[in-house]
Write a protein that holds these residues in place. Structure first.
Motif, PDB file in Angstrom:
ATOM      1  N   GLY A 170      10.877   8.529  -2.242  1.00  0.00           N
ATOM      2  CA  GLY A 170      10.378   8.139  -0.925  1.00  0.00           C
ATOM      3  C   GLY A 170       9.140   7.270  -0.972  1.00  0.00           C
ATOM      4  N   GLY A 171       8.453   7.253  -2.116  1.00  0.00           N
ATOM      5  CA  GLY A 171       7.218   6.496  -2.228  1.00  0.00           C
ATOM      6  C   GLY A 171       7.382   5.214  -3.017  1.00  0.00           C
ATOM      7  N   ALA A 172       7.416   5.333  -4.349  1.00  0.00           N
ATOM      8  CA  ALA A 172       7.398   4.154  -5.211  1.00  0.00           C
ATOM      9  C   ALA A 172       8.575   3.214  -4.965  1.00  0.00           C
ATOM     10  CB  ALA A 172       7.390   4.592  -6.674  1.00  0.00           C
ATOM     11  N   MET A 173       9.782   3.764  -4.819  1.00  0.00           N
ATOM     12  CA  MET A 173      10.933   2.884  -4.673  1.00  0.00           C
ATOM     13  C   MET A 173      10.906   2.131  -3.356  1.00  0.00           C
ATOM     14  SD  MET A 173      12.276   3.135  -7.564  1.00  0.00           S
ATOM     15  CE  MET A 173      13.702   2.100  -7.285  1.00  0.00           C
TER      16      MET A 173
ATOM     17  N   ASP B  79       3.088  -0.969   4.414  1.00  0.00           N
ATOM     18  CA  ASP B  79       2.507   0.373   4.535  1.00  0.00           C
ATOM     19  C   ASP B  79       3.583   1.381   4.170  1.00  0.00           C
ATOM     20  OD1 ASP B  79       1.399   2.792   5.285  1.00  0.00           O
ATOM     21  OD2 ASP B  79       1.140   2.279   7.404  1.00  0.00           O
ATOM     22  N   ALA B  80       3.617   1.786   2.894  1.00  0.00           N
ATOM     23  CA  ALA B  80       4.607   2.750   2.415  1.00  0.00           C
ATOM     24  C   ALA B  80       3.962   4.127   2.360  1.00  0.00           C
ATOM     25  CB  ALA B  80       5.107   2.350   1.035  1.00  0.00           C
ATOM     26  N   ALA B  81       4.525   5.072   3.106  1.00  0.00           N
ATOM     27  CA  ALA B  81       4.018   6.443   3.138  1.00  0.00           C
ATOM     28  C   ALA B  81       5.079   7.377   2.600  1.00  0.00           C
ATOM     29  CB  ALA B  81       3.639   6.846   4.563  1.00  0.00           C
ATOM     30  N   MET B  82       4.665   8.318   1.784  1.00  0.00           N
ATOM     31  CA  MET B  82       5.637   9.241   1.200  1.00  0.00           C
ATOM     32  C   MET B  82       6.252  10.162   2.235  1.00  0.00           C
ATOM     33  SD  MET B  82       3.877  10.042  -2.476  1.00  0.00           S
ATOM     34  CE  MET B  82       2.247   9.341  -2.247  1.00  0.00           C
ATOM     35  N   THR B  83       5.521  10.466   3.304  1.00  0.00           N
ATOM     36  CA  THR B  83       6.134  11.243   4.396  1.00  0.00           C
ATOM     37  C   THR B  83       7.238  10.431   5.056  1.00  0.00           C
ATOM     38  OG1 THR B  83       4.260  10.524   5.740  1.00  0.00           O
ATOM     39  CG2 THR B  83       4.251  12.802   4.999  1.00  0.00           C
TER      40      THR B  83
ATOM     41  N   ARG C 197       0.855  -1.199   0.000  1.00  0.00           N
ATOM     42  CA  ARG C 197       0.000   0.000   0.000  1.00  0.00           C
ATOM     43  C   ARG C 197       0.887   1.244   0.000  1.00  0.00           C
ATOM     44  NH1 ARG C 197      -4.998  -1.191   4.032  1.00  0.00           N
ATOM     45  NH2 ARG C 197      -6.068  -0.531   2.127  1.00  0.00           N
ATOM     46  N   ILE C 198       0.547   2.203  -0.871  1.00  0.00           N
ATOM     47  CA  ILE C 198       1.304   3.445  -0.917  1.00  0.00           C
ATOM     48  C   ILE C 198       0.335   4.622  -0.800  1.00  0.00           C
ATOM     49  CG2 ILE C 198       1.312   3.312  -3.460  1.00  0.00           C
ATOM     50  CD1 ILE C 198       3.968   5.078  -1.325  1.00  0.00           C
ATOM     51  N   THR C 199       0.587   5.468   0.187  1.00  0.00           N
ATOM     52  CA  THR C 199      -0.199   6.686   0.389  1.00  0.00           C
ATOM     53  C   THR C 199       0.763   7.820   0.742  1.00  0.00           C
ATOM     54  OG1 THR C 199      -0.519   6.159   2.721  1.00  0.00           O
ATOM     55  CG2 THR C 199      -2.272   5.478   1.203  1.00  0.00           C
ATOM     56  N   GLY C 200       0.216   9.020   0.823  1.00  0.00           N
ATOM     57  CA  GLY C 200       1.048  10.148   1.209  1.00  0.00           C
ATOM     58  C   GLY C 200       1.361  10.168   2.685  1.00  0.00           C
ATOM     59  N   TRP C 201       0.320  10.003   3.511  1.00  0.00           N
ATOM     60  CA  TRP C 201       0.479  10.156   4.954  1.00  0.00           C
ATOM     61  C   TRP C 201       0.590   8.827   5.685  1.00  0.00           C
ATOM     62  CZ3 TRP C 201       1.466  15.037   5.070  1.00  0.00           C
ATOM     63  CH2 TRP C 201       0.710  15.983   4.350  1.00  0.00           C
ATOM     64  N   GLY C 202       0.337   7.704   5.008  1.00  0.00           N
ATOM     65  CA  GLY C 202       0.357   6.406   5.677  1.00  0.00           C
ATOM     66  C   GLY C 202      -1.046   5.934   6.010  1.00  0.00           C
ATOM     67  N   GLN C 203      -1.147   4.693   6.451  1.00  0.00           N
ATOM     68  CA  GLN C 203      -2.439   4.096   6.775  1.00  0.00           C
ATOM     69  C   GLN C 203      -2.956   4.520   8.139  1.00  0.00           C
ATOM     70  OE1 GLN C 203      -4.228   2.092   4.592  1.00  0.00           O
ATOM     71  NE2 GLN C 203      -2.633   2.635   3.119  1.00  0.00           N
ATOM     72  N   THR C 204      -2.088   5.041   9.000  1.00  0.00           N
ATOM     73  CA  THR C 204      -2.494   5.459  10.335  1.00  0.00           C
ATOM     74  C   THR C 204      -1.985   6.862  10.604  1.00  0.00           C
ATOM     75  OG1 THR C 204      -0.487   4.509  11.322  1.00  0.00           O
ATOM     76  CG2 THR C 204      -2.428   3.072  11.175  1.00  0.00           C
ATOM     77  N   GLY C 205      -2.425   7.427  11.718  1.00  0.00           N
ATOM     78  CA  GLY C 205      -2.002   8.773  12.090  1.00  0.00           C
ATOM     79  C   GLY C 205      -3.121   9.777  11.866  1.00  0.00           C
ATOM     80  N   PRO C 206      -3.071  10.919  12.551  1.00  0.00           N
ATOM     81  CA  PRO C 206      -4.172  11.881  12.490  1.00  0.00           C
ATOM     82  C   PRO C 206      -4.411  12.476  11.111  1.00  0.00           C
ATOM     83  CG  PRO C 206      -2.281  12.795  13.680  1.00  0.00           C
ATOM     84  CD  PRO C 206      -2.017  11.337  13.491  1.00  0.00           C
ATOM     85  N   MET C 207      -3.434  12.414  10.190  1.00  0.00           N
ATOM     86  CA  MET C 207      -3.616  12.981   8.853  1.00  0.00           C
ATOM     87  C   MET C 207      -3.844  11.915   7.784  1.00  0.00           C
ATOM     88  SD  MET C 207      -0.774  16.047   8.872  1.00  0.00           S
ATOM     89  CE  MET C 207      -1.333  16.705   7.285  1.00  0.00           C
ATOM     90  N   ALA C 208      -4.012  10.660   8.210  1.00  0.00           N
ATOM     91  CA  ALA C 208      -4.053   9.558   7.256  1.00  0.00           C
ATOM     92  C   ALA C 208      -5.124   9.731   6.184  1.00  0.00           C
ATOM     93  CB  ALA C 208      -4.253   8.229   7.989  1.00  0.00           C
TER      94      ALA C 208
END
Length: 360
Positions: free
Chosen positions: A163-166, A189-193, A114-125
């Motif tokens: 930081g994301g795809a690779m 859980d790959a997050a770009m942050t 899974r790839i997202t900007g903020w991750g699967q968890t956290g207040p900004m997810a």
């Protein structure tokens, strides 16, 4: 045979990093099916921007995930896959019934990437964002650009791709190695942050030793050093100077015709004056004049090439760094042995039934 030959990966089509990760995995030999929503299902036109390059090496398989029959066919593909990659916002795959738990029930050895900007968890997810937002929050963006201007968008290579795809690809490959020995899959859980923060590790290490300042343009690697930055030339084009080591710096001074006694390398108080002097020297000649002067030097001076210029440069041509298959594009990387891996063009689209038949 390519290194990932025999691996089956299901890619849920999206924008940015998941598309790039799918391309990289396909370049390395994995059999990737790219599930698309199709234009009739409201897929954004931008999702097709990758075309012959970012979509190379794997067929598009149109599926309506809101259709019960299509969803069942997709579950059949999940059951046969080694890995799955998706880049939807948190909760989307769960609402479709294709979250990690039901997929693991279908296929316990599945690696679920899974790839997202903020991750699967956290207040900004669940908040929206783009590459620029993710690298801003990780601290990476704060170090880029001129000191008297806002940080510039550094293209999408830091967040989306580096930081994301690779790191998604690395995580999936690590999960596949583990699954080979344990028979159990893993959720990645790959997050770009997270990933862009990881890319700043060196600068955290330097800061911990008092060797890095928060002020942009005041450090060794951010343009603060006159011997590690870009300069404008007479013709409006640019050269990149990376003369970090003393002997490389000496070669730079020799090429510029500046006596070493007049340009001590690590006297930070004299850096602004050296900036100005180097800038004046480089502005006196055209870019390619400087490239020719430093061609056989250890000064670490190279021309800043445009994309078309880069594809034609003799070094890149000799290595096959770019190839032409319909359009000019970067060749797969890294290479194993001597030659770069061959580019596999985008195959014809498949129906869901054809894709399932091919994976039986």
């Amino acid at each position: 045979m390519k290194p990932l030959s025999g691996l089956r990966i299901l890619e849920f089509d999206g924008l940015g990093p998941v598309t790039f990760a799918g391309m990289v995995l396909a370049d390395l030999g994995a059999e990737v099916l790219r599930l698309t929503r199709g234009a009739s299902a409201g897929a954004p036109a931008f999702s097709e921007v990758g075309g012959a390059i970012l979509h190379r090496g794997r067929p598009a398989v149109e599926a309506d995930l809101k259709d019960t029959a299509d969803l069942e066919r997709v579950r059949g593909l999940v059951a046969s896959a080694d890995a799955l990659i998706e880049g939807f916002r948190p909760g989307v795959m769960e609402r479709l019934g294709l979250g990690p738990e039901p997929c693991a029930a279908l296929n316990p050895r599945l690696v679920y990437g899974r790839i997202t900007g903020w991750g699967q968890t956290g207040p900004m997810a669940r908040q929206v964002g783009h590459d620029l937002n993710y690298i801003a929050l990780s601290g990476a963006l704060s170090m880029m650009g001129e000191p008297d201007r806002p940080p510039p968008p550094p293209l999408n290579v830091v967040g989306d791709y580096g930081g994301g795809a690779m790191l998604l690809a690395v995580g999936v490959l690590a999960g596949l190695l583990e699954a080979k020995t344990t028979g159990r899959g893993r959720v990645v859980d790959a997050a770009m942050t997270d990933g862009s923060a990881l890319l700043t590790s060196l600068f955290h290490a330097l800061a911990a030793k008092g060797l890095w300042s928060d002020a942009r343009g005041a450090n060794l690697l951010d343009g603060g050093a006159p011997f590690y930055r870009c300069y404008a030339c007479r013709d409006g084009r640019f050269v990149a100077v990376g003369a970090l080591e003393p002997r490389f710096y000496a070669a730079l001074l020799e090429g510029l015709g500046i006596p070493a006694a007049e340009a001590p390398q690590h006297d930070g108080g004299r850096w602004p004056a050296l900036h100005a002097r180097f800038a004046a020297e480089f502005a006196a000649r055209d870019r390619d004049d400087w490239a020719a002067r430093f061609a056989d030097s250890d000064a670490c001076v190279t021309p800043v090439l445009t994309l078309p210029e880069a594809t034609a440069h003799p070094h890149n041509a000799a290595r096959g760094t770019f190839v032409e298959q319909g359009v000019i594009q970067p060749a797969p990387a890294p290479r194993f042995g001597g030659e770069p891996p061959a580019v596999t063009p985008q195959p014809p689209a498949l129906s869901l039934d054809e894709a399932i038949a091919g994976w039986r």
